[in-house]
Design a protein around this motif. Structure first.
Motif, short mmCIF file in Angstrom:
data_model
loop_
_atom_site.label_atom_id
_atom_site.label_comp_id
_atom_site.label_asym_id
_atom_site.label_seq_id
_atom_site.Cartn_x
_atom_site.Cartn_y
_atom_site.Cartn_z
N ALA A 18 1.30 -1.37 0.17
CA ALA A 18 -0.21 0.17 -0.15
C ALA A 18 1.11 1.16 0.49
O ALA A 18 0.59 2.23 -0.34
N ILE A 19 1.83 1.08 0.89
CA ILE A 19 2.64 2.72 0.51
C ILE A 19 3.66 3.03 0.13
O ILE A 19 3.52 4.04 -1.11
N THR B 13 2.20 2.05 -3.26
CA THR B 13 1.85 2.06 -4.59
C THR B 13 1.39 3.66 -3.89
O THR B 13 1.37 3.77 -5.05
N THR B 14 1.27 3.98 -3.19
CA THR B 14 1.24 5.47 -2.57
C THR B 14 2.22 6.29 -3.00
O THR B 14 2.19 7.13 -3.54
N GLY C 236 4.49 5.44 -5.25
CA GLY C 236 4.62 4.79 -6.53
C GLY C 236 3.51 6.07 -7.35
O GLY C 236 3.71 6.67 -8.49
N ILE C 237 2.28 6.17 -7.15
CA ILE C 237 1.67 7.26 -7.19
C ILE C 237 2.10 9.16 -7.16
O ILE C 237 2.54 9.45 -8.27
N LEU D 197 3.90 10.96 -10.35
CA LEU D 197 3.53 12.48 -10.77
C LEU D 197 3.78 13.51 -10.73
O LEU D 197 3.97 14.31 -11.81
N GLY E 160 -12.83 13.20 -8.70
CA GLY E 160 -12.46 12.61 -9.04
C GLY E 160 -13.04 11.25 -9.79
O GLY E 160 -13.06 10.76 -11.00
N GLY F 94 -3.42 15.32 -12.59
CA GLY F 94 -3.95 14.27 -11.48
C GLY F 94 -3.20 14.96 -10.62
O GLY F 94 -4.09 14.15 -9.44
N LEU G 290 -5.47 17.12 -8.64
CA LEU G 290 -7.13 15.97 -8.46
C LEU G 290 -6.42 14.74 -7.22
O LEU G 290 -6.73 14.75 -6.33
N PHE G 291 -5.27 14.60 -7.00
CA PHE G 291 -4.49 13.61 -6.44
C PHE G 291 -5.20 14.53 -4.71
O PHE G 291 -5.14 13.97 -3.54
N THR H 289 -8.47 15.80 -3.00
CA THR H 289 -9.14 13.57 -3.29
C THR H 289 -8.50 13.83 -1.74
O THR H 289 -9.18 13.47 -0.41
N LEU H 290 -7.46 13.76 -1.44
CA LEU H 290 -6.66 13.42 -0.75
C LEU H 290 -7.01 14.10 0.54
O LEU H 290 -7.03 14.07 1.93
N ASN I 299 -10.09 13.65 1.88
CA ASN I 299 -10.24 12.90 2.33
C ASN I 299 -9.82 12.82 3.86
O ASN I 299 -10.81 12.00 5.01
N VAL I 300 -8.88 13.25 3.55
CA VAL I 300 -7.92 13.40 5.37
C VAL I 300 -9.30 13.84 6.21
O VAL I 300 -8.69 13.17 7.72
N ASN J 144 -2.58 4.98 5.54
CA ASN J 144 -2.10 4.16 3.90
C ASN J 144 -3.48 3.78 3.08
O ASN J 144 -3.77 3.74 1.84
N ASN K 206 -6.27 5.43 3.16
CA ASN K 206 -6.76 6.32 1.98
C ASN K 206 -6.47 5.94 1.03
O ASN K 206 -7.32 6.55 -0.37
N LEU K 207 -6.02 4.82 -0.28
CA LEU K 207 -6.31 4.07 -0.76
C LEU K 207 -7.32 4.35 -1.17
O LEU K 207 -7.04 4.12 -2.65
N PRO L 2 -9.45 8.26 -6.15
CA PRO L 2 -10.13 8.21 -7.41
C PRO L 2 -8.99 6.94 -8.62
O PRO L 2 -7.87 7.33 -8.71
N ILE M 252 -6.63 8.61 -10.92
CA ILE M 252 -5.18 8.15 -10.41
C ILE M 252 -4.13 6.62 -10.17
O ILE M 252 -3.23 7.12 -10.90
N LEU N 155 -3.34 6.88 -14.44
CA LEU N 155 -2.09 7.04 -13.91
C LEU N 155 -0.26 6.53 -13.94
O LEU N 155 0.61 6.82 -14.03
N LEU N 156 -0.91 5.93 -12.75
CA LEU N 156 0.17 5.26 -11.82
C LEU N 156 0.76 3.95 -12.52
O LEU N 156 1.99 4.16 -12.91
N VAL O 221 4.14 3.56 -14.18
CA VAL O 221 5.14 2.83 -13.30
C VAL O 221 5.03 1.34 -14.31
O VAL O 221 6.10 1.25 -15.09
#
Lengths: 456, 425
Positions: A172-173, A175-176, A178-179, A183, A378, A430, A433-434, A437-438, A441-442, B248, B251-252, B256, B259, B262-263, B267
């Motif tokens: 999960a980390i 992925t984040t 990576g995003i 970006l 989103g 993107g 957007l990220f 939305t982050l 959400n937070v 995390n 949040n993941l 959206p 995104i 895009l990843l 990647v």
């Protein structure tokens, strides 16, 4: 080749397992073992299989890079005096030829190099097979000597397992990361070509790159304000639909409806949450947009074929179950004592709801709305199919507007070159957007967390 | 006194009216939401049900061996290579001797689908002794004719705006009177890949693409999700790192979907070099999106397993890993599967990230492995919805009906799982 190699490695691991287990069972009949026989087997099998497979992956990852360098050197030494772009093109041709894609190239140098590359690839493949099989068998031979009464095979196996568990949880980390990295990296490249101030404050968005220098919008215009405003407009319309309907149905479900009615209507509403967004998009484009247009014309309004209103209405319908189920949870979490106190003062049910329950549940409701807004911002497919493509700085929902997500889709569908601002702009959008939305959400999750502490 | 009473009653009346109004708003809201559901489903159904059958036209064909330049004794290869399209055209033209001009003949031939060629070939290949005979055969009508027969396109308008010409309309009426126009179950829709011709376009390619992508997604996200959940729930120390991991994951789940596209593009395709447009790439992206769902579901079920089971196993001398793998996980697996099915159902309907990584390939052949270019079900819906030809509207709606059927089945499966393995401690 690859599947056979994997099967062979698997076979070696399996035989390692059986050999190890058998050896340990034999030992066990004589003395006491620390670990059960199968753990000795597992130990051999895992230590045989995993490193070997990693080796194969490493090999396949490094091979193209190494071969590419060799080919480049070969080209350089044979021709001399070529520009870097020529090398890129030539290596590409060589690669295609070696892969068996006939291009009709006549250049003897390229043909020769392709032949060289093919033979290199082949010898690399064969040496990979030999090396990995030898490697696997070596490890097996070595690990088999480890089978002994005092050997803690179980610990070795569990260590591997534990690392697998830990690595999985870090996906999960990763992925984040990576995003964020992808970006940010691409966005930086975008801002090398387009000033950040233009992107953030510019009022014109024309992502088309001119083919000729003298064309209108020759440079393209990268002011994202109209894109942001379109997104907000559609989300606003969506919230106007979903907010009241979602909240009122949540109130009705939790305060008025009989269990029987809930049992029938709630599942039907949940259907809305499970429908893929592309279906909403089709519905919006096929049915609702013409309906809105005809309705507008009937009362004398000028409505465009693709309007923010149509997209927003359908998006609102999509979000209803989201708001209603989240608000339902919060309203149900309000303690019964608050209701009882209000009724005891002589308040009617609706007065209790409006003046006691809603205020008490407000933080939760606000966070539900924020999550819904983040989802509306989103959302891609509905707007891609029912809203427009042209960035239009307007507050009129009857006009055609575009959104961040639509522009991302438009920029990245089809063949892209990663060095033109049109493609890279998708990553900048993107990123915005990220971030947006982050934050939503937070903050929403933080509000829920804080609110929960109040009653628990 | 009475004044005060009256004021009181009036006030009470007002309050009761407000109460009734408020209740009404609630009912209206639910009614609005429900009618949206029904309107949506009704639209899809009425637009899509007609795609499950196709118009066909009966026509006489003389299987002229001389024209085809083959004999019943020819090898299969020779038979397959013969000019069936020419034969079909010749027959159609000869059957309607009153049609003379070139453009009219073209109109005539265009009333039939291109599939007439392969139909004839298959017929001759299956039974070469038919060569030389005259057969009455049913051929698929072309899409414009089909839409007119189904009433999906208006017929009483001027020729320029109609999908078929006056001649075609006249012939169609004539043939209908001779009962040479019929309908057949649209088997193409389930057996063929995509096509530019609506009457030949099928969903099988997209079904295969979705199947492979979901398989890849399951293979990656199911073990990873369970492993992550076990680590976080059973083994992880409560420290900064695990807290970050938990935040995390939550949040993941709310990022959206575009995104993730895009990843995937930056990647998975550009950095790791996974081939573009393939279910492998699509499945990897979908698995990253499904992972949080599975982790959250698995953690919830792990939490529900009572500590006494763990303590019992530990007391018997099992190691912590054995406790989890032999005792806790088997109990938690059904619940995790329920969550996984729901996650896969979401992945099945996901479109935007697949568009980003190019899973919108125009695929006529049905992909047989996750490494071939493919489209997925929702992407096929998007592609067909963007087509301008009228014949694709009903296909789009029918494809949506197929997706919805799959979603219902998956959710049903999840419910059955939950009911069957529900356990109270």
């Amino acid at each position: 080749m690859f599947p056979y190699l994997l099967a062979a490695i698997l076979l070696i691991s399996l035989s390692g397992f059986y050999l190890g287990r058998k050896q340990a069972t034999n030992l066990r009949s004589q003395t006491k073992l620390h670990s059960l026989p199968q753990y000795h087997g597992y130990f051999i099998a895992l230590w045989c299989g995993i490193p070997t497979i990693l080796l194969i992956l490493l090999w396949t990852a490094l091979e193209p890079i190494l071969l590419g360098n060799l080919v480049r050197n070969h080209l350089e030494s044979q021709s001399g005096g070529l520009t870097p772009t020529d090398y890129v093109i030539m290596t590409e041709e060589v690669r295609n030829l070696a892969a068996g894609v006939a291009l009709g190239t006549q250049d003897p140098l390229i043909l020769e190099t392709a032949e060289l590359m093919r033979s290199l690839q082949q010898s690399s493949q064969w040496s990979m097979v030999v090396v990995t099989l030898l490697f696997a068998m070596l490890i097996m031979a070595f690990t088999r000597t480890k089978v002994a009464p005092g050997f803690k095979a179980r610990h070795g196996v569990e260590l591997l397992f534990n690392s697998f568990l830990f690595i999985s949880s870090t996906i999960a980390i990763l992925t984040t990361i990576g995003i964020v990295l992808s970006l940010i990296f691409e966005t930086f490249r975008f801002f090398e070509m387009v000033p950040i101030t233009e992107f953030l404050f510019g009022l014109k968005w024309y992502p088309q790159i001119a083919i000729r220098a003298d064309q209108v919008a020759g440079e393209g215009a990268w002011g994202a304000i109209p894109v942001f405003s379109g997104t907000l407009l559609i989300s606003f319309v969506a919230m106007l639909v979903a907010g009241p309907i979602g909240l009122m149905s949540a109130i009705y479900f939790s305060e008025y409806a009989s269990p029987k009615m809930c049992g029938v209507t709630k599942p039907i509403l949940e259907i809305l949450a499970g429908i893929p967004t592309v279906v909403y998009g089709f519905f919006a484009a096929l049915t609702l947009a013409p309906l809105v247009r005809d309705g507008g014309i009937a009362i004398g309004l000028d409505v465009e074929a693709r309007s923010a209103l149509a997209a927003g209405l359908v998006m609102g319908v999509m979000i209803i179950p989201f708001i209603s189920s989240l608000s339902d949870d919060v309203i149900n979490a309000v303690p019964q004592t608050l209701r009882d106190g209000s009724y005891a003062m002589g308040a009617t049910k609706s007065e209790t709801i409006r003046q006691v329950i809603i205020p008490a549940a407000l933080p939760g409701i606000v966070s539900a709305f924020m999550l819904a807004i983040s989802r509306a911002i989103g959302e891609t497919m509905i707007v891609a199919m029912a809203a427009g493509l042209n960035a239009n700085l307007t507050l009129n929902p009857l006009e055609n507007v575009t959104t961040v997500t639509v522009q991302i889709v438009v920029a990245l569908i089809g063949d892209q070159e990663f060095d033109d601002p049109k493609t890279l702009s998708a990553f900048a959008l993107g990123l915005v957007l990220f971030i947006v939305t982050l934050i939503l959400n937070v903050v929403a999750l933080a509000i829920v967390k804080k609110y929960r502490e109040k009653y628990d | 006194m009475t004044d005060r009473n009256m004021a009181k009653t009036a006030r009470l009346k007002q309050r009761y009216a407000a109460e009734a109004r408020f209740k009404l708003y609630g009912k209206l809201a639910i009614a609005a939401a429900l009618s949206a559901v029904f309107f949506l489903l009704y639209t899809i159904f009425t637009a899509g049900y007609s795609a499950f059958w196709r118009t066909q036209i009966q026509s006489e064909v003389k299987l002229d061996a001389n024209f085809l330049k083959v004999t019943p004794q020819s090898s299969n290869e020779e038979l397959a290579r013969a000019n069936y399209l020419g034969l079909f055209r010749k027959n159609v033209v000869e059957n309607n001797p009153d049609i003379k001009s070139r453009s009219e003949r073209r109109d005539l031939i265009q009333m039939f689908s291109e599939s007439a060629e392969t139909d004839l070939r298959d017929l001759v290949l299956s039974d070469p002794s038919l060569l030389g005979t005259t057969q009455k055969l049913w051929f698929l009508a072309s899409s414009p004719v089909d839409t007119i027969v189904k009433g999906a396109a208006p017929r009483n308008i001027e020729e320029e705006r109609r999908v078929v010409s006056n001649l075609q309309l006249r012939l169609l009426d004539q043939w209908t009177a001779e009962s040479r126009v019929g309908s057949t179950f649209n088997i193409n829709f389930f057996t063929r890949g995509d096509s530019r011709n609506p009457e030949l376009a099928g969903l099988a390619g997209a079904l295969a693409g979705s199947f492979w992508a979901l398989l890849v997604c399951f293979v990656i996200s199911f073990p990873m999700g369970i492993a992550a959940a076990i680590y976080l729930e059973e083994f992880a120390p409560k420290n900064r790192i695990t807290e970050i991991i938990e935040v995390n994951i939550n949040n993941l789940a709310a990022v959206p979907s575009i995104i993730f596209g895009l990843l995937g593009l930056a990647v998975i395709l550009n950095f790791f070099g996974v081939p573009r447009s393939t279910p492998l790439a699509g499945g990897i992206v979908l698995s990253l999106m499904t992972l949080p769902t599975i982790i959250i579901a698995c953690r919830a079920t792990l939490k529900a397993v009572p500590p006494s089971i763990r303590q019992g196993a530990l007391a018997m001398g099992a190691s912590p890993m054995q406790v989890v793998l032999h005792h806790v996980l088997p109990l938690a697996l059904p619940g995790t599967l329920t969550g996984t099915i729901i996650g896969l159902a979401q992945a099945l309907g996901e479109t935007a990230p697949l568009l980003m990584i190019g899973m919108f390939a125009f695929v006529v052949d049905i992909p047989t492995s996750p490494l071939e270019s493919a489209a997925a079900l929702p992407v096929q819906v998007y592609l067909w919805a963007e087509s301008s030809e009228r014949g694709f509207v009903e296909l789009t709606a029918a494809a949506i009906m197929v997706i919805l059927v799959f979603l219902v089945l998956m959710n049903l499966l999840a419910v059955i799982f939950r009911k069957k393995f529900e356990r109270r401690w």
